[in-house]
Design a protein around this motif. Structure first.
Motif, PDB file in Angstrom:
ATOM      1  N   MET A 141       0.821  -1.214   0.000  1.00 43.00           N
ATOM      2  CA  MET A 141       0.000   0.000   0.000  1.00 43.00           C
ATOM      3  C   MET A 141       0.852   1.261   0.000  1.00 43.00           C
ATOM      4  O   MET A 141       0.470   2.286  -0.586  1.00 43.00           O
ATOM      5  CB  MET A 141      -0.897  -0.047   1.236  1.00 43.00           C
ATOM      6  N   LEU A 142       2.004   1.195   0.630  1.00 38.90           N
ATOM      7  CA  LEU A 142       2.839   2.384   0.816  1.00 38.90           C
ATOM      8  C   LEU A 142       3.982   2.486  -0.186  1.00 38.90           C
ATOM      9  O   LEU A 142       4.898   3.296   0.005  1.00 38.90           O
ATOM     10  CB  LEU A 142       3.389   2.407   2.246  1.00 38.90           C
ATOM     11  N   GLN A 143       3.933   1.717  -1.255  1.00 36.08           N
ATOM     12  CA  GLN A 143       4.934   1.856  -2.316  1.00 36.08           C
ATOM     13  C   GLN A 143       4.564   3.025  -3.216  1.00 36.08           C
ATOM     14  O   GLN A 143       3.420   3.140  -3.651  1.00 36.08           O
ATOM     15  CB  GLN A 143       5.035   0.576  -3.144  1.00 36.08           C
ATOM     16  N   PRO A 144       5.509   3.916  -3.530  1.00 38.16           N
ATOM     17  CA  PRO A 144       5.193   5.031  -4.429  1.00 38.16           C
ATOM     18  C   PRO A 144       4.940   4.530  -5.851  1.00 38.16           C
ATOM     19  O   PRO A 144       5.713   3.733  -6.376  1.00 38.16           O
ATOM     20  CB  PRO A 144       6.450   5.903  -4.356  1.00 38.16           C
ATOM     21  N   ARG A 145       3.851   4.983  -6.445  1.00 40.76           N
ATOM     22  CA  ARG A 145       3.477   4.484  -7.766  1.00 40.76           C
ATOM     23  C   ARG A 145       3.298   5.587  -8.800  1.00 40.76           C
ATOM     24  O   ARG A 145       3.649   5.413  -9.944  1.00 40.76           O
ATOM     25  CB  ARG A 145       2.197   3.650  -7.641  1.00 40.76           C
ATOM     26  N   PRO A 186      -1.660  22.392   9.077  1.00 42.21           N
ATOM     27  CA  PRO A 186      -1.089  21.122   9.540  1.00 42.21           C
ATOM     28  C   PRO A 186       0.393  20.973   9.224  1.00 42.21           C
ATOM     29  O   PRO A 186       1.153  20.431  10.038  1.00 42.21           O
ATOM     30  CB  PRO A 186      -1.926  20.067   8.808  1.00 42.21           C
ATOM     31  N   LEU A 187       0.812  21.458   8.057  1.00 40.61           N
ATOM     32  CA  LEU A 187       2.228  21.328   7.720  1.00 40.61           C
ATOM     33  C   LEU A 187       3.088  22.199   8.617  1.00 40.61           C
ATOM     34  O   LEU A 187       4.187  21.799   9.031  1.00 40.61           O
ATOM     35  CB  LEU A 187       2.447  21.689   6.247  1.00 40.61           C
ATOM     36  N   THR A 188       2.599  23.388   8.954  1.00 38.36           N
ATOM     37  CA  THR A 188       3.332  24.270   9.862  1.00 38.36           C
ATOM     38  C   THR A 188       3.468  23.628  11.241  1.00 38.36           C
ATOM     39  O   THR A 188       4.536  23.681  11.867  1.00 38.36           O
ATOM     40  CB  THR A 188       2.621  25.631   9.977  1.00 38.36           C
ATOM     41  N   GLU A 227       5.622  11.388   0.913  1.00 40.63           N
ATOM     42  CA  GLU A 227       6.437  12.577   0.705  1.00 40.63           C
ATOM     43  C   GLU A 227       7.613  12.537   1.669  1.00 40.63           C
ATOM     44  O   GLU A 227       7.857  11.539   2.347  1.00 40.63           O
ATOM     45  CB  GLU A 227       5.588  13.839   0.911  1.00 40.63           C
ATOM     46  N   SER A 228       8.332  13.636   1.720  1.00 40.09           N
ATOM     47  CA  SER A 228       9.399  13.770   2.715  1.00 40.09           C
ATOM     48  C   SER A 228       9.288  15.147   3.339  1.00 40.09           C
ATOM     49  O   SER A 228       8.843  16.106   2.694  1.00 40.09           O
ATOM     50  CB  SER A 228      10.783  13.585   2.079  1.00 40.09           C
ATOM     51  N   VAL A 229       9.641  15.223   4.607  1.00 36.44           N
ATOM     52  CA  VAL A 229       9.643  16.494   5.313  1.00 36.44           C
ATOM     53  C   VAL A 229      10.898  16.524   6.171  1.00 36.44           C
ATOM     54  O   VAL A 229      11.187  15.586   6.906  1.00 36.44           O
ATOM     55  CB  VAL A 229       8.359  16.667   6.155  1.00 36.44           C
ATOM     56  N   GLY A 230      11.673  17.570   6.013  1.00 33.36           N
ATOM     57  CA  GLY A 230      12.925  17.673   6.750  1.00 33.36           C
ATOM     58  C   GLY A 230      13.869  16.527   6.443  1.00 33.36           C
ATOM     59  O   GLY A 230      14.644  16.113   7.303  1.00 33.36           O
ATOM     60  N   GLY A 231      13.779  15.983   5.225  1.00 37.87           N
ATOM     61  CA  GLY A 231      14.637  14.884   4.825  1.00 37.87           C
ATOM     62  C   GLY A 231      14.202  13.533   5.359  1.00 37.87           C
ATOM     63  O   GLY A 231      14.915  12.541   5.204  1.00 37.87           O
ATOM     64  N   ARG A 232      13.010  13.473   5.964  1.00 35.45           N
ATOM     65  CA  ARG A 232      12.522  12.224   6.543  1.00 35.45           C
ATOM     66  C   ARG A 232      11.298  11.741   5.780  1.00 35.45           C
ATOM     67  O   ARG A 232      10.456  12.525   5.354  1.00 35.45           O
ATOM     68  CB  ARG A 232      12.177  12.419   8.021  1.00 35.45           C
ATOM     69  N   GLN A 233      11.197  10.405   5.651  1.00 34.15           N
ATOM     70  CA  GLN A 233      10.080   9.806   4.953  1.00 34.15           C
ATOM     71  C   GLN A 233       8.783  10.071   5.711  1.00 34.15           C
ATOM     72  O   GLN A 233       8.716   9.969   6.932  1.00 34.15           O
ATOM     73  CB  GLN A 233      10.279   8.300   4.801  1.00 34.15           C
ATOM     74  N   LEU A 234       7.749  10.385   4.950  1.00 36.10           N
ATOM     75  CA  LEU A 234       6.444  10.673   5.515  1.00 36.10           C
ATOM     76  C   LEU A 234       5.380   9.979   4.683  1.00 36.10           C
ATOM     77  O   LEU A 234       5.396  10.058   3.451  1.00 36.10           O
ATOM     78  CB  LEU A 234       6.192  12.189   5.501  1.00 36.10           C
ATOM     79  N   GLY A 282       3.624  17.198  -6.985  1.00 38.64           N
ATOM     80  CA  GLY A 282       4.985  16.686  -6.956  1.00 38.64           C
ATOM     81  C   GLY A 282       5.262  15.590  -5.967  1.00 38.64           C
ATOM     82  O   GLY A 282       6.311  14.947  -6.029  1.00 38.64           O
ATOM     83  N   GLY A 283       4.351  15.369  -5.004  1.00 38.03           N
ATOM     84  CA  GLY A 283       4.531  14.245  -4.099  1.00 38.03           C
ATOM     85  C   GLY A 283       4.234  12.933  -4.810  1.00 38.03           C
ATOM     86  O   GLY A 283       3.897  12.909  -5.999  1.00 38.03           O
TER      87      GLY A 283
END
Length: 327
Positions: free
Chosen positions: A250-254, A314-316, A270-277, A260-261
């Motif tokens: 389910m969580l494989q990018p397709r 939410p992103l902030t 996506e990634s935030v601060g260089g970490r997988q999200l 752009g995500g």
């Protein structure tokens, strides 16, 4: 945690995170922070008035419902009750032999619904109280599934991502057909009860069908439990609730989203601060953020419905309040 509260106060003063209703952050199985605000609450488009939100307050999670539907699909697949992703889609709707006979539609598979790559005409850019919005038009249609499947073909399936609540509605029907239960009934039996989620609402359309795309209402704590389940590869207290291989699949990018995500099976990657999200996202600022390498889940509810900047709050909170404290 005072440091988190202080950070949030600073962010709120800048105006970057207005409309917040609730935040729950869980790390390593422990709630590290929660916040509740006040504001006008809605169930879909119906106002519930101004509400003082708290731990027991149910809240629309809007399109985060799609990620829950994906979890239910994986459970049903593990039970052999729904077709696997590679199977043809339209032929499963035997009530529409004319659509199944169309060679272009016959190419559609379940995976194209899971990845929102049906290639059919669909636009949800209009507000979600307007029939110009395809999801609202679907809800108003005399037959929601025919409405979805007979949309004009614009592109080959599987090529491009187009946001489509109709794709999730098709998955919901496959689950209901395969299990013999409504989505709320099946969800309660195989997901909510095992997670000790004993309060939820699942709103229905005029036809009485629960919305697989946007109808679920949960507390932020219970929303966070779904993220914890993903972190635990589908297991809780020694019980495998969702097959681990489905969590991985389910969580494989397709496909790439319009901004752009990446997109998997009804989940954003996506990634935030260089970490997988990995995330479920819903109108108004509803979010379920899961950061595997931090063992962190963040559930956020908000009231910024149909606001072009609804993504900001939410992103902030994640980037400026929570991550600087837990990393």
């Amino acid at each position: 945690m005072k440091q988190l509260s202080d950070r949030l106060d600073e962010v709120l003063q800048t105006g970057q995170a207005g409309g917040l209703h609730g935040i729950v952050a869980v790390r390593g199985g422990h709630t590290v922070w929660e916040y509740y605000g006040a504001g006008e609450d809605f169930a879909w488009g119906d106002s519930r008035g101004v509400v003082e939100f708290g731990p027991e307050t149910l809240h629309d999670i809007r399109s985060v419902t799609k990620t829950v539907t994906a979890l239910l699909y994986g459970i049903a697949l593990g039970e052999g009750l729904v077709p696997p992703p590679g199977e043809p889609l339209v032929s499963r709707f035997s009530q529409y032999p004319d659509l199944a006979a169309d060679p272009q539609r016959a190419r559609l598979t379940v995976e194209h619904a899971l990845t929102m790559s049906l290639g059919l005409e669909w636009c949800e850019d209009a507000p979600y109280n307007s029939p110009a919005n395809a999801e609202i038009a679907m809800e108003l249609a005399p037959d929601r599934y025919r409405y979805i499947l007979e949309r004009p073909v614009l592109a080959p399936p599987g090529v491009g991502w187009t946001y489509c609540g109709g794709a999730t509605a098709l998955l919901g029907r496959l689950i209901a057909d395969g299990t013999g239960l409504s989505l709320p009934q099946y969800g309660q039996a195989v997901l909510f009860t095992p997670l000790a989620i004993d309060r939820f609402e699942w709103m229905t359309g005029a036809d009485g069908v629960a919305s697989a795309a946007s109808g679920l209402r949960l507390t932020p704590h219970d929303l966070a439990r779904l993220g914890e389940l993903v972190l635990a590869k589908g297991a809780r207290d020694g019980q495998q609730i969702v097959p681990a291989n489905w969590i991985h699949t389910m969580l494989q990018p397709r496909l790439q989203t319009s901004w752009g995500g990446r997109y998997g099976y009804q989940w954003y990657l996506e990634s935030v601060g260089g970490r997988q999200l990995v995330a479920g996202m819903g109108n108004g600022g509803q979010r379920l953020y899961v950061l595997p390498d931090l063992d962190l889940t963040v559930a956020i509810t908000a009231g910024n419905y149909d606001d072009p900047d609804q993504w900001r709050a939410p992103l902030t909170v994640l980037e400026q309040v929570i991550l600087p404290t837990v990393v």
